[in-house]
Design a protein around this motif. Structure first.
Motif, PDB file in Angstrom:
ATOM      1  N   HIS A   1     -35.631  46.926 -54.593  1.00  0.00           N
ATOM      2  CA  HIS A   1     -35.922  45.791 -55.473  1.00  0.00           C
ATOM      3  C   HIS A   1     -34.814  45.608 -56.515  1.00  0.00           C
ATOM      4  N   PHE A   2     -34.404  46.692 -57.147  1.00  0.00           N
ATOM      5  CA  PHE A   2     -33.335  46.601 -58.145  1.00  0.00           C
ATOM      6  C   PHE A   2     -32.044  46.085 -57.512  1.00  0.00           C
ATOM      7  N   VAL A   3     -31.726  46.563 -56.329  1.00  0.00           N
ATOM      8  CA  VAL A   3     -30.512  46.104 -55.641  1.00  0.00           C
ATOM      9  C   VAL A   3     -30.602  44.613 -55.338  1.00  0.00           C
ATOM     10  N   LYS A   4     -31.746  44.161 -54.862  1.00  0.00           N
ATOM     11  CA  LYS A   4     -31.924  42.729 -54.559  1.00  0.00           C
ATOM     12  C   LYS A   4     -31.763  41.882 -55.817  1.00  0.00           C
ATOM     13  N   GLU A   5     -32.388  42.309 -56.889  1.00  0.00           N
ATOM     14  CA  GLU A   5     -32.274  41.535 -58.123  1.00  0.00           C
ATOM     15  C   GLU A   5     -30.820  41.450 -58.566  1.00  0.00           C
ATOM     16  N   GLU A   6     -30.142  42.582 -58.537  1.00  0.00           N
ATOM     17  CA  GLU A   6     -28.768  42.625 -59.035  1.00  0.00           C
ATOM     18  C   GLU A   6     -27.793  41.866 -58.136  1.00  0.00           C
ATOM     19  N   THR A   7     -27.970  41.957 -56.831  1.00  0.00           N
ATOM     20  CA  THR A   7     -27.005  41.325 -55.927  1.00  0.00           C
ATOM     21  C   THR A   7     -27.343  39.880 -55.621  1.00  0.00           C
ATOM     22  N   VAL A   8     -28.609  39.518 -55.686  1.00  0.00           N
ATOM     23  CA  VAL A   8     -29.008  38.147 -55.342  1.00  0.00           C
ATOM     24  C   VAL A   8     -29.340  37.337 -56.596  1.00  0.00           C
ATOM     25  N   LEU A   9     -30.415  37.730 -57.294  1.00  0.00           N
ATOM     26  CA  LEU A   9     -30.884  36.909 -58.420  1.00  0.00           C
ATOM     27  C   LEU A   9     -29.894  36.877 -59.581  1.00  0.00           C
ATOM     28  N   PHE A  10     -29.374  38.022 -59.948  1.00  0.00           N
ATOM     29  CA  PHE A  10     -28.460  38.046 -61.090  1.00  0.00           C
ATOM     30  C   PHE A  10     -27.182  37.279 -60.773  1.00  0.00           C
ATOM     31  N   THR A  11     -26.711  37.394 -59.553  1.00  0.00           N
ATOM     32  CA  THR A  11     -25.521  36.643 -59.141  1.00  0.00           C
ATOM     33  C   THR A  11     -25.794  35.146 -59.175  1.00  0.00           C
ATOM     34  N   MET A  12     -26.950  34.740 -58.678  1.00  0.00           N
ATOM     35  CA  MET A  12     -27.335  33.325 -58.732  1.00  0.00           C
ATOM     36  C   MET A  12     -27.365  32.836 -60.177  1.00  0.00           C
ATOM     37  N   ALA A  13     -27.979  33.629 -61.034  1.00  0.00           N
ATOM     38  CA  ALA A  13     -28.104  33.236 -62.437  1.00  0.00           C
ATOM     39  C   ALA A  13     -26.727  33.067 -63.068  1.00  0.00           C
ATOM     40  N   GLU A  14     -25.843  33.993 -62.818  1.00  0.00           N
ATOM     41  CA  GLU A  14     -24.501  33.913 -63.402  1.00  0.00           C
ATOM     42  C   GLU A  14     -23.721  32.718 -62.867  1.00  0.00           C
ATOM     43  N   ASN A  15     -23.946  32.387 -61.595  1.00  0.00           N
ATOM     44  CA  ASN A  15     -23.201  31.276 -60.982  1.00  0.00           C
ATOM     45  C   ASN A  15     -23.803  29.910 -61.273  1.00  0.00           C
ATOM     46  N   LEU A  16     -25.111  29.846 -61.470  1.00  0.00           N
ATOM     47  CA  LEU A  16     -25.775  28.552 -61.589  1.00  0.00           C
ATOM     48  C   LEU A  16     -26.164  28.155 -63.012  1.00  0.00           C
ATOM     49  N   MET A  17     -26.536  29.114 -63.819  1.00  0.00           N
ATOM     50  CA  MET A  17     -27.052  28.790 -65.152  1.00  0.00           C
ATOM     51  C   MET A  17     -25.954  28.299 -66.081  1.00  0.00           C
ATOM     52  N   LYS A  18     -26.317  27.315 -66.852  1.00  0.00           N
ATOM     53  CA  LYS A  18     -25.409  26.828 -67.890  1.00  0.00           C
ATOM     54  C   LYS A  18     -25.243  27.924 -68.949  1.00  0.00           C
ATOM     55  N   ALA A  19     -24.099  27.925 -69.588  1.00  0.00           N
ATOM     56  CA  ALA A  19     -23.801  28.941 -70.604  1.00  0.00           C
ATOM     57  C   ALA A  19     -24.843  28.939 -71.717  1.00  0.00           C
ATOM     58  N   ALA A  20     -25.291  27.768 -72.119  1.00  0.00           N
ATOM     59  CA  ALA A  20     -26.299  27.684 -73.191  1.00  0.00           C
ATOM     60  C   ALA A  20     -27.605  28.342 -72.762  1.00  0.00           C
ATOM     61  N   ASP A  21     -27.975  28.147 -71.497  1.00  0.00           N
ATOM     62  CA  ASP A  21     -29.195  28.786 -70.986  1.00  0.00           C
ATOM     63  C   ASP A  21     -29.018  30.304 -70.918  1.00  0.00           C
ATOM     64  N   GLN A  22     -27.850  30.753 -70.503  1.00  0.00           N
ATOM     65  CA  GLN A  22     -27.587  32.193 -70.450  1.00  0.00           C
ATOM     66  C   GLN A  22     -27.646  32.810 -71.849  1.00  0.00           C
ATOM     67  N   ASP A  23     -27.088  32.118 -72.820  1.00  0.00           N
ATOM     68  CA  ASP A  23     -27.114  32.623 -74.200  1.00  0.00           C
ATOM     69  C   ASP A  23     -28.536  32.697 -74.732  1.00  0.00           C
ATOM     70  N   ALA A  24     -29.315  31.661 -74.475  1.00  0.00           N
ATOM     71  CA  ALA A  24     -30.710  31.649 -74.930  1.00  0.00           C
ATOM     72  C   ALA A  24     -31.507  32.758 -74.231  1.00  0.00           C
ATOM     73  N   LEU A  25     -31.242  32.956 -72.967  1.00  0.00           N
ATOM     74  CA  LEU A  25     -31.916  34.010 -72.211  1.00  0.00           C
ATOM     75  C   LEU A  25     -31.556  35.381 -72.774  1.00  0.00           C
ATOM     76  N   PHE A  26     -30.296  35.585 -73.083  1.00  0.00           N
ATOM     77  CA  PHE A  26     -29.865  36.858 -73.658  1.00  0.00           C
ATOM     78  C   PHE A  26     -30.647  37.166 -74.931  1.00  0.00           C
ATOM     79  N   GLU A  27     -30.825  36.181 -75.787  1.00  0.00           N
ATOM     80  CA  GLU A  27     -31.563  36.389 -77.038  1.00  0.00           C
ATOM     81  C   GLU A  27     -32.994  36.851 -76.762  1.00  0.00           C
TER      82      GLU A  27
END
Length: 162
Positions: free
Chosen positions: A129-155
């Motif tokens: 599960h951790f591998v899937k999240e890191e290789t699939v979901l996290f990669t998608m998030a980094e490639n697709l999410m706008k910077a403002a959304d990533q910053d808000a998510l980080f907070e």
């Protein structure tokens, strides 16, 4: 995504402690008294593991998945599978805890080996599960999410799970 990845590292560290006991139970011949001690320790470690796991999972389900879902959808795809795995992990841990409540000294070695299989399944599902999240979901998030959304998510994600 680094916050969630770091939490995976911490959770994996905790899992390694109880996985060593799971591996101990795979021996051919086990001393019954030592098996009872090991099972008690396994139960204690898994109980201690639950709070940080739940806190991590809650952060993902409350903040990360809903935001990522606005980019990739909620009805099908990797997000659905990952959320189903959260339920599967809860099921294995819950089943293990259910069958190890009460007097553990009443369990035979065969019974203990059988119940430890639930903890082993939880470990395996979590690891993949951790591998899937890191290789699939996290990669998608980094490639697709706008910077403002990533910053808000980080907070929202930058909190402790312990």
């Amino acid at each position: 995504m680094r916050v969630l990845e770091n939490e995976h590292r911490y959770l994996s560290f905790l899992m390694a402690e109880w996985h060593a006991i799971i591996l101990w139970f795979e021996q051919e011949k086990l001393d019954e008294a030592e098996a009872h001690n090991q099972l008690k320790e396994l139960r204690r470690l898994i109980i201690e593991f639950i709070e940080p796991l739940k806190n991590h999972t809650e952060k993902e389900e409350t903040h990360f998945f809903p935001l990522l879902g606005t980019y990739i959808g909620f009805e099908q795809g990797p997000l659905v599978g990952i959320q189903e795995e959260h339920e599967e992990i809860d099921g294995y841990i819950g089943h293990f805890l259910h069958h190890t409540r009460g007097d553990l000294n009443a369990l035979s070695v065969a019974d203990m080996k059988a119940v430890v299989k639930d903890a082993a399944e939880a470990f395996e599902v979590l690891t993949v599960h951790f591998v899937k999240e890191e290789t699939v979901l996290f990669t998608m998030a980094e490639n697709l999410m706008k910077a403002a959304d990533q910053d808000a998510l980080f907070e929202k994600l930058n909190t402790l799970i312990t």
